[in-house]
Design a protein around this motif. Structure first.
Motif, mmCIF file in Angstrom:
data_model
loop_
_atom_site.group_PDB
_atom_site.id
_atom_site.type_symbol
_atom_site.label_atom_id
_atom_site.label_comp_id
_atom_site.label_asym_id
_atom_site.label_seq_id
_atom_site.Cartn_x
_atom_site.Cartn_y
_atom_site.Cartn_z
ATOM 1 N N ASP A 1 -43.452 82.205 21.850
ATOM 2 C CA ASP A 1 -43.582 83.465 21.113
ATOM 3 C C ASP A 1 -44.685 83.356 20.059
ATOM 4 N N ILE B 1 -43.593 93.716 14.648
ATOM 5 C CA ILE B 1 -42.718 92.954 15.543
ATOM 6 C C ILE B 1 -41.297 93.509 15.539
ATOM 7 N N GLN C 1 -37.359 93.643 18.121
ATOM 8 C CA GLN C 1 -36.479 92.794 18.917
ATOM 9 C C GLN C 1 -35.691 93.679 19.871
ATOM 10 N N TYR D 1 -38.956 94.719 28.617
ATOM 11 C CA TYR D 1 -38.948 93.720 27.552
ATOM 12 C C TYR D 1 -37.520 93.327 27.181
ATOM 13 N N ILE E 1 -38.391 89.455 21.959
ATOM 14 C CA ILE E 1 -39.396 89.874 20.977
ATOM 15 C C ILE E 1 -40.333 90.912 21.600
ATOM 16 N N VAL E 2 -40.584 91.989 20.876
ATOM 17 C CA VAL E 2 -41.603 92.964 21.295
ATOM 18 C C VAL E 2 -42.548 93.156 20.116
ATOM 19 N N GLY F 1 -44.729 91.579 24.515
ATOM 20 C CA GLY F 1 -43.354 91.173 24.331
ATOM 21 C C GLY F 1 -42.889 90.214 25.400
#
Lengths: 333, 214
Positions: free
Chosen positions: A140, A163, A165, A277, A280-281, A297
């Motif tokens: 990540d 960021i 989630q 996704y 994490i995006v 992501g």
């Protein structure tokens, strides 16, 4: 009568002279950077079967795909997304290879877009990377760092990587038994930060107060990181949600340690982009430019649908938007 | 410090919005109701307002030419803009309704509906699962059922006077409308602190007033 022979269709355009040169130079800078980090450039076909994009979960809006009919009657689609074909390619060809694979691409994307004011709404260029076979914070951090460096490399000064989630929200929603339509409405209100209407809709639901509170809180989870994490832990209703936040916090702290704090922002209400996704995006915004220039992501479930279970994360840069924002000299030097 | 730009839809919402901004200490000394200028600045707070056609507010925001917009919920739904809709400002209150001559049968097959708001109209009837014929007009919509152009209309109703004067009645309510504060997503992310502060001040000011009314 209109002379169609002298016009181009809506949403596409010519590129010549200096404009082409600028685009070419930008792409060369990105390609060199990707190469430097050992991402191998690849290419997938311009058109593939409709089923590739249609059969998998969390795909794009079907109405936005540009379709063709093959000689045998099968439906083909002009590449509407770069990531799905690459996931297919990896699943088909790399199951017995080194599990860690790094790929980059620069490619045209085709979509039926409603925004007819935009001359590049139906064909545009994306440059990006995909990292397969690496789970966890390290990958990540690598990808988000590369996203930041990419924007720096082409000369953007003022930008933000926002960021979120995806799983934090998904794990919450799994606990809530609601008709799909009602859930879609709520998801849209969260995405739009429509606090007033969200509160109204949520309060009318017949669910636990704890769940209501979590739904109302999610769109407010942005801004000062310590505070965002603290409040996110508070509304986590199961271990999975807590784990996702713990993971996000670790990634965030590593990025800060690398000196990227000024470029980072958090928003756990960022939930609505491409549904494939899983964790994490993130999206990249340039100061003074209206739309995101970068989307990315983690998508750990995508290759599984092609018969190969591996982890994956990546991002795509909207090259034309990036150049437009630099031309306006907004956010640039 | 960079300017924060508000795009306001010309018309009844402008005065309300400027009053609201005055309340939180943002002043536009050059502004008066009869001015033909389209852009005003508060040089101290670095806030700028631009006056645009209501239906263009969303375009200014989506294209990043403005950071914040004030727009009626009616125009917002119709434009389908991809923006944050952060505060219900409470003013500019009216509602969307289906109207027509008294006794009009809304369940008839192939209902013909005239409206300035084709998107709202289609969405409303699609939700009911009803196929309709939409006629997009740009004004004087009330005329349509009177001259047989349509069976009914979808329009905003404030006092109901225009309907009454033309012999029409509300047949069905669609939804309430108020002015909304909308924010460009990129501005929200890149000028976060100042925009956030502004929104919070506006929200506080609005909810204080809401309490007084109640």
């Amino acid at each position: 009568m209109e002379k169609l022979s002298q016009l181009v269709p809506k949403g596409v355009n010519d590129l010549h002279g200096e404009d082409f040169e600028v685009k070419e130079q930008t792409i060369i800078k990105l390609k060199n950077l990707f190469k430097q980090y050992e991402y191998k450039q690849i290419q997938t076909p311009v058109f593939e079967y409709y089923d590739l994009f249609n059969k998998i979960e969390g795909t794009l809006n079907k109405d936005q795909m540009i379709k063709l009919i093959d000689t045998d009657g099968k439906i083909l689609v002009l590449r509407p997304d770069a990531t799905i074909p690459i996931a297919r390619m990896v699943a088909q060809n790399y199951q017995n290879a080194d599990p860690v694979q790094r790929f980059s691409y620069v490619t045209s994307i085709f979509r039926m877009n409603e925004d007819l004011q935009n001359i590049q709404s139906r064909e545009f260029t994306q440059a990006g990377v995909e990292l397969f076979g690496k789970n966890g914070g390290e990958a990540d951090v690598e990808i988000i760092s590369l996203a930041i460096e990419s924007l720096q490399e082409v000369g953007v000064v003022n930008f933000t990587i926002d960021i979120g989630q995806a799983n934090f929200f998904k794990k919450l929603v799994e606990q809530i038994d609601l008709p799909k339509e009602a859930m879609n409405d709520i998801q849209r209100l969260i995405e739009d930060k429509n606090f007033a209407q969200l509160k109204k809709n949520v309060n009318e639901l017949a669910i636990d107060e704890e769940l209501k509170n979590a739904l109302r809180t999610i769109p407010t989870l942005y801004g000062e990181p310590e505070e965002v994490f603290r409040r996110a832990f508070q509304i986590a209703i199961n271990n999975e949600m807590t784990d996702e936040i713990r993971h996000l916090k670790a990634v965030y702290e590593k990025l800060v340690a690398k000196g990227y704090e000024q470029y980072l922002s958090l928003d756990l209400g960022l939930i609505n982009h491409l549904n494939y996704y899983t964790c994490i995006v993130f999206q990249g915004f340039i100061t003074g430019y209206g739309s995101p220039v970068l989307l990315g992501g983690r998508y750990d479930n995508l290759t599984k649908q092609f018969g190969y279970d591996t982890k994956a994360i990546g991002f795509a840069i909207y090259v034309d938007r990036l150049i437009e924002s630099l031309n306006g000299n907004k956010g640039g030097a | 410090m960079k300017y924060i730009t508000f795009a306001l839809g010309k018309g009844r919402l402008v005065n309300n919005t400027i009053n609201l901004l005055n309340e939180i200490g943002i002043e536009f000394p050059e502004y008066h109701e009869n001015s033909r200028k389209l852009i005003f600045e508060d040089e101290v707070n670095k806030i700028r307002i631009v006056l645009v056609k209501a239906s263009d507010v969303a375009v200014y925001l989506e294209r990043g030419a403005a950071d914040i917009g004030v727009i009626g919920k009616d125009t917002l739904i119709e434009s389908g803009a991809n923006v944050y809709e952060m505060v219900d400002l409470g003013f500019g209150r009216c509602r969307f309704a289906v109207a027509g001559l008294p006794g009009t049968d809304l369940n008839k097959k192939r209902l013909v509906v005239a409206s300035k708001y084709p998107t709202v109209t289609k969405q409303f009837f699609a939700k009911k699962g009803q196929l309709i014929d939409t006629i997009h007009l740009n004004g004087s919509v009330e005329l349509a059922p009177l001259v047989g152009l349509s069976d009914c209309i979808v329009d905003i109703v404030e006092t109901g006077r225009t309907l009454k004067d033309n012999g029409l009645v509300v047949l069905e309510d669609i939804c309430e409308i108020t002015a909304r504060l909308i924010v460009n997503k990129a501005s929200f992310k890149t000028k976060n602190q100042r925009i956030n502060d502004l929104i919070q001040q506006i929200e506080a000011s609005v909810s204080k007033k809401g309490d007084l009314v109640r």
